[in-house]
Design a protein around this motif. Structure first.
Motif, PDB file in Angstrom:
ATOM      1  N   GLN A  44       0.839  -1.187   0.000  1.00 26.74           N
ATOM      2  CA  GLN A  44       0.000   0.000   0.000  1.00 26.74           C
ATOM      3  C   GLN A  44       0.874   1.237   0.000  1.00 26.74           C
ATOM      4  N   TYR A  45       0.488   2.210  -0.799  1.00 29.43           N
ATOM      5  CA  TYR A  45       1.221   3.468  -0.854  1.00 29.43           C
ATOM      6  C   TYR A  45       0.998   4.268   0.420  1.00 29.43           C
ATOM      7  N   ILE A  46       2.079   4.876   0.918  1.00 23.56           N
ATOM      8  CA  ILE A  46       2.011   5.701   2.122  1.00 23.56           C
ATOM      9  C   ILE A  46       1.970   7.159   1.700  1.00 23.56           C
ATOM     10  N   SER A  47       0.867   7.797   1.912  1.00 17.45           N
ATOM     11  CA  SER A  47       0.709   9.195   1.535  1.00 17.45           C
ATOM     12  C   SER A  47       1.502  10.101   2.474  1.00 17.45           C
ATOM     13  N   ASP A  48       1.848  11.287   1.978  1.00 14.28           N
ATOM     14  CA  ASP A  48       2.470  12.276   2.856  1.00 14.28           C
ATOM     15  C   ASP A  48       1.426  13.150   3.533  1.00 14.28           C
ATOM     16  N   MET A  49       0.152  12.843   3.297  1.00 17.48           N
ATOM     17  CA  MET A  49      -0.937  13.583   3.927  1.00 17.48           C
ATOM     18  C   MET A  49      -1.338  12.884   5.226  1.00 17.48           C
ATOM     19  N   PRO A  50      -1.452  13.631   6.319  1.00 15.14           N
ATOM     20  CA  PRO A  50      -1.855  13.007   7.591  1.00 15.14           C
ATOM     21  C   PRO A  50      -3.312  12.579   7.564  1.00 15.14           C
ATOM     22  N   LEU A  51      -3.638  11.643   8.437  1.00 12.16           N
ATOM     23  CA  LEU A  51      -5.023  11.224   8.593  1.00 12.16           C
ATOM     24  C   LEU A  51      -5.794  12.310   9.342  1.00 12.16           C
ATOM     25  N   THR A  52      -6.933  12.684   8.817  1.00 10.98           N
ATOM     26  CA  THR A  52      -7.759  13.703   9.457  1.00 10.98           C
ATOM     27  C   THR A  52      -9.220  13.283   9.376  1.00 10.98           C
ATOM     28  N   PRO A  53     -10.060  13.646  10.341  1.00 13.94           N
ATOM     29  CA  PRO A  53      -9.645  14.300  11.592  1.00 13.94           C
ATOM     30  C   PRO A  53      -9.037  13.288  12.548  1.00 13.94           C
ATOM     31  N   MET A  54      -8.225  13.754  13.456  1.00 18.84           N
ATOM     32  CA  MET A  54      -7.556  12.867  14.389  1.00 18.84           C
ATOM     33  C   MET A  54      -8.101  13.102  15.793  1.00 18.84           C
ATOM     34  N   ARG A  55      -8.748  12.084  16.323  1.00 15.91           N
ATOM     35  CA  ARG A  55      -9.307  12.165  17.671  1.00 15.91           C
ATOM     36  C   ARG A  55      -8.565  11.190  18.576  1.00 15.91           C
ATOM     37  N   GLY A  56      -9.157  10.898  19.723  1.00 16.17           N
ATOM     38  CA  GLY A  56      -8.511   9.976  20.651  1.00 16.17           C
ATOM     39  C   GLY A  56      -7.340  10.598  21.364  1.00 16.17           C
ATOM     40  N   ALA A  57      -7.556  11.810  21.914  1.00 15.16           N
ATOM     41  CA  ALA A  57      -6.470  12.516  22.597  1.00 15.16           C
ATOM     42  C   ALA A  57      -5.969  11.767  23.820  1.00 15.16           C
ATOM     43  N   ASP A  58      -6.790  10.857  24.360  1.00 14.65           N
ATOM     44  CA  ASP A  58      -6.362  10.096  25.535  1.00 14.65           C
ATOM     45  C   ASP A  58      -5.583   8.837  25.166  1.00 14.65           C
ATOM     46  N   ILE A  59      -5.314   8.642  23.879  1.00 16.53           N
ATOM     47  CA  ILE A  59      -4.518   7.501  23.409  1.00 16.53           C
ATOM     48  C   ILE A  59      -3.072   7.956  23.250  1.00 16.53           C
ATOM     49  N   HIS A  60      -2.165   7.298  23.914  1.00 13.24           N
ATOM     50  CA  HIS A  60      -0.757   7.685  23.888  1.00 13.24           C
ATOM     51  C   HIS A  60       0.044   6.633  23.111  1.00 13.24           C
ATOM     52  N   ILE A  61       0.819   7.096  22.141  1.00 12.52           N
ATOM     53  CA  ILE A  61       1.618   6.220  21.287  1.00 12.52           C
ATOM     54  C   ILE A  61       3.073   6.290  21.731  1.00 12.52           C
ATOM     55  N   ARG A  62       3.683   5.135  21.914  1.00 11.10           N
ATOM     56  CA  ARG A  62       5.095   5.124  22.275  1.00 11.10           C
ATOM     57  C   ARG A  62       5.766   3.890  21.696  1.00 11.10           C
ATOM     58  N   GLU A  63       7.070   3.983  21.536  1.00 12.97           N
ATOM     59  CA  GLU A  63       7.849   2.848  21.042  1.00 12.97           C
ATOM     60  C   GLU A  63       8.388   2.054  22.223  1.00 12.97           C
ATOM     61  N   ARG A  64       8.266   0.738  22.140  1.00 16.18           N
ATOM     62  CA  ARG A  64       8.831  -0.136  23.169  1.00 16.18           C
ATOM     63  C   ARG A  64      10.212  -0.596  22.712  1.00 16.18           C
ATOM     64  N   ARG A  65      11.223  -0.331  23.519  1.00 22.10           N
ATOM     65  CA  ARG A  65      12.589  -0.737  23.216  1.00 22.10           C
ATOM     66  C   ARG A  65      12.811  -2.197  23.607  1.00 22.10           C
ATOM     67  N   SER A  66      13.873  -2.781  23.046  1.00 21.80           N
ATOM     68  CA  SER A  66      14.115  -4.212  23.276  1.00 21.80           C
ATOM     69  C   SER A  66      14.377  -4.539  24.734  1.00 21.80           C
ATOM     70  N   GLY A  67      14.923  -3.609  25.489  1.00 17.02           N
ATOM     71  CA  GLY A  67      15.238  -3.882  26.891  1.00 17.02           C
ATOM     72  C   GLY A  67      14.163  -3.458  27.862  1.00 17.02           C
ATOM     73  N   ASP A  68      13.030  -3.018  27.368  1.00 13.98           N
ATOM     74  CA  ASP A  68      11.995  -2.472  28.245  1.00 13.98           C
ATOM     75  C   ASP A  68      11.192  -3.538  28.984  1.00 13.98           C
ATOM     76  N   GLY A  69      11.239  -4.772  28.518  1.00 10.81           N
ATOM     77  CA  GLY A  69      10.376  -5.788  29.105  1.00 10.81           C
ATOM     78  C   GLY A  69       8.969  -5.670  28.537  1.00 10.81           C
ATOM     79  N   LEU A  70       8.162  -6.682  28.778  1.00  8.83           N
ATOM     80  CA  LEU A  70       6.812  -6.715  28.232  1.00  8.83           C
ATOM     81  C   LEU A  70       5.785  -6.510  29.333  1.00  8.83           C
ATOM     82  N   PRO A  71       4.695  -5.805  29.021  1.00  7.82           N
ATOM     83  CA  PRO A  71       3.647  -5.634  30.029  1.00  7.82           C
ATOM     84  C   PRO A  71       2.946  -6.953  30.318  1.00  7.82           C
TER      85      PRO A  71
END
Length: 241
Positions: A44-71
């Motif tokens: 699938q082609y990845i557009s340079d246009m962001p997804l809009t509208p963007m809601r879910g302000a209470d959703i936090h995105i983060r990267e898990r590093r290899s040494g972080d352990g798993l929840p």
């Protein structure tokens, strides 16, 4: 024709239904020792246009590093996660109200499959893999995946990736429908039959056929992306959920 078979036909189509019925039959006759899987590979082609509208302000995105352990309760075995990190994969997680709500994995160039013995490789640096997308069932009608995919889209574009490739199961009706809605380019398909330590592969890509007798033996499938961008590029991968 039974109601169940008619429903499967409507969901999967004739070809995938035939493979699905064969897979069920082999599993039953072998007492679960034989497993047949059919994969479809798409880009699938990845557009340079962001997804809009963007809601879910209470959703936090983060990267898990290899040494972080798993929840606690992470839905993948630790050894699978370790193998992915060893290959250079990265994962983005969505958290909501202190709970893991979803994740997806990204990797560049090559990827060693988790379910069967095969290695995927991309011929272009403008392509990458996204795989193992998971969203907590009660969150699948919300904004979790949309927020995850927007974070992934930004990361991939910064790396110069214009196409993202995926492997989908031909027996997963929901995934087939979702990818049909968003518009993808089919790259090929493959069937794997696991019989104890042995594995057979038949694919639409080179080497077309492969027999593996041990974990050290596996085929490599090389995928190339379209040389041109689609006329109406879209990044609406959020249609999966």
């Amino acid at each position: 024709m039974t109601t169940g078979l008619r429903y499967t036909l409507a969901q999967l189509g004739w070809l995938n239904t035939a493979w699905y019925v064969l897979a069920r039959l082999l599993a039953r006759l072998s007492g679960g020792r034989w497993t047949l899987l059919r994969y479809i590979f798409v880009a699938q082609y990845i557009s340079d246009m962001p997804l809009t509208p963007m809601r879910g302000a209470d959703i936090h995105i983060r990267e898990r590093r290899s040494g972080d352990g798993l929840p606690s309760g992470y839905p993948r075995p630790p050894h699978v996660v370790r193998d992915r990190y060893a290959q250079g994969a990265q994962t983005l997680e969505a958290w909501r109200n202190g709970e893991l709500a979803g994740f997806l994995w990204l990797i560049a160039d090559a990827y060693q499959e988790d379910e069967v013995r095969v290695r995927y490789r991309l011929a272009s640096s403008r392509a990458g893999w996204d795989f193992d997308v998971w969203v907590r069932p009660e969150q699948r009608l919300g904004w979790v995946f949309r927020r995850l995919w927007e974070a992934a889209r930004q990361r991939l574009r910064r790396r110069g990736v214009h196409w993202t490739c995926s492997r989908i199961s031909a027996f997963n009706a929901a995934s087939l429908r979702a990818h049909a809605r968003i518009g993808v380019v089919r790259l090929g398909h493959a069937v794997f039959l696991r019989c104890g330590a042995w594995q057979w592969m038949i694919a639409s890509l080179h080497p077309y056929f492969h027999l593996s007798r041990n974990p050290a033996s596996f085929p490599q499938l090389v995928f190339d992306i379209p040389s041109q961008e689609p006329p109406c590029p879209s990044s609406n991968k959020s249609a999966r959920y």
